[in-house]
Design an enzyme around this catalytic site. Structure first.
Site, short mmCIF file in Angstrom:
data_model
loop_
_atom_site.label_atom_id
_atom_site.label_comp_id
_atom_site.label_asym_id
_atom_site.label_seq_id
_atom_site.Cartn_x
_atom_site.Cartn_y
_atom_site.Cartn_z
N GLU A 149 55.02 -27.22 66.64
CA GLU A 149 53.60 -27.07 66.30
C GLU A 149 53.13 -25.71 66.77
OE1 GLU A 149 51.52 -30.28 68.23
OE2 GLU A 149 52.94 -31.75 67.44
N LYS A 151 50.59 -23.46 68.93
CA LYS A 151 49.82 -23.68 70.16
C LYS A 151 48.46 -23.03 69.93
CE LYS A 151 50.13 -23.57 75.15
NZ LYS A 151 48.75 -23.21 75.38
N ASP A 153 44.70 -21.83 70.44
CA ASP A 153 44.04 -21.28 71.62
C ASP A 153 42.57 -21.71 71.63
OD1 ASP A 153 43.88 -19.94 73.93
OD2 ASP A 153 43.86 -17.93 73.08
N TYR A 260 46.64 -33.20 67.89
CA TYR A 260 48.09 -33.07 68.10
C TYR A 260 48.74 -34.21 68.87
CZ TYR A 260 46.17 -30.74 72.27
OH TYR A 260 45.46 -30.43 73.38
N LYS A 349 55.19 -19.30 74.94
CA LYS A 349 54.04 -18.38 74.92
C LYS A 349 54.40 -17.10 74.19
CE LYS A 349 50.61 -19.98 77.68
NZ LYS A 349 49.94 -19.25 78.68
N CYS A 443 29.38 7.14 93.60
CA CYS A 443 28.97 6.05 92.71
C CYS A 443 28.18 6.63 91.52
CB CYS A 443 28.09 5.12 93.55
SG CYS A 443 27.34 3.79 92.65
N CYS A 445 25.59 5.60 90.16
CA CYS A 445 24.14 5.36 90.18
C CYS A 445 23.42 6.60 90.71
CB CYS A 445 23.81 4.13 91.01
SG CYS A 445 23.59 4.47 92.76
N CYS A 462 31.49 0.82 96.73
CA CYS A 462 30.25 1.51 97.04
C CYS A 462 29.58 0.61 98.06
CB CYS A 462 29.38 1.64 95.79
SG CYS A 462 27.72 2.17 96.18
N CYS A 467 22.34 0.04 96.22
CA CYS A 467 22.78 0.65 94.97
C CYS A 467 22.32 -0.24 93.82
CB CYS A 467 24.32 0.76 94.97
SG CYS A 467 25.06 0.98 93.36
S1 IVH Z 1 50.34 -31.16 73.47
C1 IVH Z 1 50.87 -34.06 76.79
N1 IVH Z 1 50.17 -29.58 71.40
O1 IVH Z 1 47.89 -26.31 75.36
C2 IVH Z 1 50.89 -32.87 75.91
N2 IVH Z 1 48.94 -29.01 73.35
O2 IVH Z 1 48.98 -25.36 77.85
C3 IVH Z 1 49.57 -32.31 75.75
N3 IVH Z 1 47.59 -26.98 73.12
O3 IVH Z 1 46.33 -28.77 77.33
C4 IVH Z 1 49.44 -31.14 74.96
N4 IVH Z 1 48.14 -26.54 71.05
O4 IVH Z 1 45.06 -27.84 75.29
C5 IVH Z 1 49.78 -29.81 72.65
N5 IVH Z 1 50.09 -28.28 69.49
C6 IVH Z 1 49.69 -28.51 70.73
C7 IVH Z 1 48.80 -27.66 71.41
C8 IVH Z 1 48.45 -27.94 72.72
C9 IVH Z 1 47.41 -26.16 72.08
C10 IVH Z 1 46.97 -26.82 74.44
C11 IVH Z 1 46.41 -28.07 75.05
C12 IVH Z 1 47.14 -28.21 76.36
C13 IVH Z 1 47.51 -26.79 76.63
C14 IVH Z 1 48.65 -26.68 77.61
#
Ligand code: IVH
Length: 712
Positions: A149, A151, A153, A260, A349, A443, A445, A462, A467
Site C-alpha cells: 500500500e 503510506k 502522509d 487501510y 520510508k 542581533c 533588531c 541574544c 529585544c
Molecule cells: S497500517 C497496525 N497502512 O503510518 C497498522 N498505516 O507510521 C497500522 N499510515 O499510524 C497502520 N498509510 O497513520 C497503515 N497504508 C497504510 C498507511 C498507514 C499511512 C500511517 C498510519 C500509521 C503510521 C505509522
C-alpha cells in the site's frame, strides 16, 4: 556522555518533538532528523537492555491526546509501524517475521505435545522455548503473500460504525486513547455517514485523513489573497483542520481519507486476508486506495516500492513511503505485535526529493528564547510538494559544515516532506572567490545587542531580554492558553503594547496603564475592562502554568507540572541546585541545567520579583496553608488519580490528597500506594497499576481513604 545519560537525553528530546508533531501539529525538525534520534535510542537500548525504560518513546505510540477534545478509548489499540529505509531492511523484516513464525509454531507444537503427555527430546525442548531459528529449525516458512500500500502522509483515525451508522470517530492519540472528532469527520465528503444494508453490527475502520494537494494549494491561495501566512505542508494542515473545535471550519478544508485496516468487527463476513478485507471495505462504499497491490514475493514488493518512488509526485496527495503487510490474517495473528507496532507490517520510508536552487543570502532570526537561528534565503523552488523560499540552517556549525555561501547554487530537499533543508553547495557551480559567510555579531533588531555563542549546542543567543524580536514571542507564549491563559492579549495587541513602550518584559503585563490603553485606537471601555479582568484572573493560575509562561529552555508543559509538583513553590525551584533538580523523576540533566541557569540571570530575577509584587500565585496550590489543619490521614502515601472525580476539579483532587499529607504525582510507579479511577480514565495508568499490582479505587473508596487513611 555515558549511555544512561544519552538515553535520558534522547527520551527527553523525542518526547518534546512528539508533542510538537502529534499534539501541536507544528514539528520543529525534519522527520529524517526525528527518525535519527529514534534510531539512536533504539540502538542504545538494544546494546544496553538493562537501561531500556518501559516509558521510552520506542515502546509507545504518538503523544497523549489534547484536552480540547473528549477522550475516546480505543477498544483495539491503534498501532504505529516499524520502518525500513532500504532493501536490506525490508529483507531483514521478512526474515524476522519468518523466524518468528517458526518459533511460535514450534513452541505451540511442543505445548500441545506436552499437554498430551508426550515426552520431548532435548532438541525439541530447546525449540519449545522459542530458540529455534530459520537456519537451525526443521521447519521453514516463506511469507510471500504480501499486500503493498502507499503510506499516506496524514493522520490516523478510527471510524466506528454501529449497525451501519457512523457513531464515533477518533484520532489515534497515544494509541490507546484518542480524541473524539466525530463532528469533524462527518464533514468529510468521502466518508459515508451510513453503510449499505447488511453492514456488520460493529465495524471499526482505520485509515488516514489527508489533505489533497489541490485543497492545500487552494487554501494557501486564499491565505495569500487575505494577506495571511501560508500553511507549511498538507500533513500538518490536515491535522490542524481535523482538530478544529468548530466543524464548519473543517468542512471548508476539503479533507479526504483512505481506509487501510479494521479494528473491532462484530457480525461481519468471515474474511481470510487483508486484501479481501480492503475489498470488503470498498464494497461498503468506504474509500480504499486504488494503488493497493497484492504481490507474491518480496521482490515484487520491492518493485512496488520503486514504483512509489517514481510516481510519488504525480499523485494528487502526499505519500511518505509504502507499507508492506502480510496478507493472510491467520499469519498476522500468529505474528502478533510489539507494544507499539505489528510484526506483520513494515513501512518503507521514501527518501526525500532533492532540487537545486540559488542561495541569495543567509539571514538570522531570533526566537522567543533569544536563540539566533541562521536561515537560507533561496530563489523559490518547487520541491517535495510545495514551494520553498527559506530553509533553516540551524546554527553556525551547520553553515560551516555544509560550507554554503551566499551566491552558491545549493541542493535543497524537504526532509520528510515537512521542513525544507539545504544539503550543501554544488561546488562545480561556485563563482570563484565567493567569501565564506560569517555569523553576525549583533542581533538584527534595532538595539543591535551582541549575539553570543553559548552552551554545547552550537547556538548563538541574544541575551538582551528586551529585544523586541524575542520579547513578542515570549509575551505571546506567556499569555497562551497552556500558560497564563490571558484572553484578549493576542499577537496584535502584544505588538501594539511593545511598540507603545508599555511592555519591556512579561512582568510589565501586570502594571499596564489601562487609561493610556483606553486612549488607543481600537480600544473601547469594554475591551479595556475585558483585558484588565483577564490579566487579573491570570494571577491565580497554577505554578505549573507560570513555569510554562517563563519560557525556560527545554521545558515542556509536562516537565513544568513535574517541577511544580516536586518543589511546591517557585522560590524552592529558584533555590534548587542542578543536582536537586536532576534528582526529580522525569527531569534529565539538560532540563536541570537549563532551569538552574534561567534563575541565575539577574534580569530574570527582576522579572520574577515583578510577578511576585503583582501577586501571582507562586505556590503549587493555595489551599496548602489551611490544609495543614486537616488530619494527616495520607501521610507517606502516594495516590495517583486518573479521570474526573465528582465534586473535584483536577487541581482540587491533588490538593485534597496533599492537604492530608499524601503525594499525588501524575504517573503510576512501584511507589504508588493506590490508583483512583474516575470518569474517562487513562488506559496507560490503569494498565501500569494492574501490572505493578497497585490497588485501584473508585470514587467512593477514595472518599473513604481520604477520611480514614485505609484502603477499603
Ligand atoms: S497500517 C497496525 N497502512 O503510518 C497498522 N498505516 O507510521 C497500522 N499510515 O499510524 C497502520 N498509510 O497513520 C497503515 N497504508 C497504510 C498507511 C498507514 C499511512 C500511517 C498510519 C500509521 C503510521 C505509522
Amino acid at each position: 556522555m555515558d549511555a544512561e545519560n544519552r538515553i535520558a537525553e534522547l527520551i527527553e528530546r523525542i518526547r518534546y518533538h512528539d508533542q510538537l508533531y502529534h499534539t501541536d501539529d507544528a514539528p520543529e525538525i525534519p522527520d529524517a532528523d526525528y527518525d535519527r534520534l529514534k534510531r539512536e535510542l533504539l540502538e542504545l537500548e538494544a546494546a544496553h537492555p538493562e537501561l531500556a525504560r518501559p516509558d521510552s518513546p520506542t515502546q509507545t505510540v504518538g503523544a497523549d491526546p489534547s484536552t480540547l477534545f473528549a477522550p475516546v478509548e480505543h477498544r483495539m489499540p491503534m498501532m504505529s509501524l516499524d520502518n525500513a529505509f532500504d532493501r536490506g531492511e525490508l529483507n531483514a523484516w521478512i526474515d524476522r517475521a519468518q523466524r518468528r513464525l517458526i518459533a511460535v509454531r514450534t513452541r505451540r507444537a511442543a505445548e500441545e505435545a506436552n499437554s498430551q503427555g508426550v515426552l520431548l527430546l532435548a532438541g525439541e525442548e530447546k525449540r519449545a522455548e522459542g530458540e529455534v531459528t530459520a537456519e537451525t529449525g526443521a521447519t521453514s516458512v516463506k511469507l510471500d503473500n504480501l499486500v503493498c500500500e502507499l503510506k499516506f502522509d496524514g493522520l490516523a483515525v478510527s471510524l466506528r460504525y454501529e449497525n451501519g451508522v457512523l457513531v464515533q470517530a477518533a484520532t489515534r492519540g497515544n494509541g490507546r486513547v484518542g480524541e473524539d472528532i466525530t463532528a469533524n469527520i462527518l464533514t468529510l465528503k468521502p466518508v459515508p455517514h451510513r453503510l449499505p444494508a447488511g453492514a456488520p453490527q460493529v465495524l471499526e475502520v482505520r485509515g488516514e485523513v489527508y489533505m489533497p494537494l489541490a485543497a492545500f494549494d487552494a487554501l494557501n491561495a486564499q491565505q495569500d489573497a487575505e494577506g495571511k501566512p501560508r500553511y507549511a505542508n498538507p500533513r500538518n494542515t490536515a491535522a490542524g483542520s481535523l482538530r478544529q473545535k468548530d466543524p464548519s471550519i473543517t468542512a471548508t478544508r476539503g479533507l479526504s481519507m483512505w481506509c487501510y485496516s479494521v479494528g473491532e468487527v462484530q457480525g461481519g463476513p468471515e474474511l481470510a486476508t487483508h486484501s479481501a478485507t480492503l475489498e470488503y471495505l470498498d464494497s461498503l462504499g468506504l474509500p480504499v486506495n486504488p494503488e493497493t497491490t497484492a504481490v507474491e514475493s518480496v521482490d515484487a514488493a520491492w518493485q512496488f516500492v520503486e514504483q512509489c518512488e517514481a510516481m510519488r509526485h504525480d499523485l494528487p496527495y502526499e505519500i511518505d513511503g509504502a507499507v508492506i503487510k502480510v496478507d493472510h490474517l491467520d499469519l498476522q495473528q500468529e505474528l502478533g505485535s510489539t507494544s507499539r507496532a505489528p510484526r506483520w507490517a513494515v513501512a518503507y520510508k521514501l527518501p526525500p526529493e532533492e532540487k537545486t536552487t540559488k542561495l541569495f543570502d543567509i539571514h538570522v532570526s531570533i526566537g522567543s528564547k533569544g536563540k539566533a537561528t541562521p536561515f537560507a534565503v533561496l530563489e523559490p523552488v518547487f520541491v517535495g510538494g510545495s514551494t520553498v523560499a527559506m530553509a533553516t540552517l540551524h546554527n553556525e556549525d551547520q553553515v560551516r559544515e555544509k560550507d554554503v555561501r551566499p551566491g552558491d547554487t545549493v541542493v535543497v530537499r524537504k526532509a520528510g516532506d515537512v521542513i525544507p533543508e539545504v544539503l550543501g553547495p554544488v561546488l562545480a557551480d561556485r563563482p570563484s572567490g565567493l567569501p565564506e559567510w560569517v555569523f553576525p555579531e549583533v542581533c538584527p533588531c534595532p538595539h543591535r545587542a551582541e549575539l553570543k555563542r553559548e552552551g554545547d549546542d552550537a547556538a548563538h543567543y541574544c541575551r538582551f531580554l528586551q529585544c523586541p524580536e524575542q520579547l513578542r514571542g515570549w509575551i505571546e507564549h506567556f499569555a497562551a492558553r497552556n500558560a497564563l491563559d490571558i484572553e484578549h492579549l493576542g499577537e496584535q495587541r502584544v505588538r501594539q503594547f511593545i511598540d507603545l513602550g508599555l511592555i519591556a518584559d512579561v512582568g510589565d503585563i501586570y502594571t499596564l496603564d489601562f487609561d493610556l490603553i483606553g486612549q488607543q485606537e481600537g480600544f473601547g471601555e469594554l475591551s479595556v475592562a475585558n483585558l484588565a479582568t483577564a490579566i487579573e484572573a491570570s494571577k491565580q493560575q497554577t505554578l505549573a502554568r507560570l513555569l510554562v509562561g517563563l519560557n525556560i529552555r527545554h521545558l515542556g508543559d509536562t516537565t513544568c507540572e513535574v517541577l511544580a509538583e516536586a518543589f511546591g513553590h517557585l522560590d524552592r525551584i529558584m533555590e534548587a541546585s542542578v543536582d536537586d533538580l536532576a534528582e526529580v523523576d522525569g527531569i534529565g540533566p539538560v532540563i536541570a541545567g537549563s532551569v538552574h541557569e534561567f534563575f541565575r540571570s539577574e534580569v530574570n530575577q527582576d522579572i520574577i520579583e515583578k510577578l511576585r509584587a503583582a501577586g501571582l500565585n507562586f505556590a503549587e496550590d493555595s489551599d496548602q496553608i489551611e490544609a495543614e489543619a486537616l488530619p494527616q490521614t495520607l501521610e507517606g502515601m502516594t495516590i495517583v488519580v486518573t479521570g474526573g472525580l465528582e465534586g473535584y476539579t483536577r487541581d482540587g483532587v491533588g490538593a485534597a490528597i496533599k492537604a492530608r499529607g499524601g503525594k499525588s504525582p501524575g504517573s503510576v510507579s512501584s511507589k504508588t500506594t493506590a490508583l483512583v479511577v474516575g470518569e474517562n480514565p487513562g488506559a496507560s495508568k490503569l494498565d501500569k497499576a494492574e501490572k505493578l499490582g497497585v490497588p485501584v479505587l473508585d470514587g467512593a473508596q477514595f472518599e473513604q481513604l481520604l477520611e480514614t487513611g485505609v484502603i477499603a
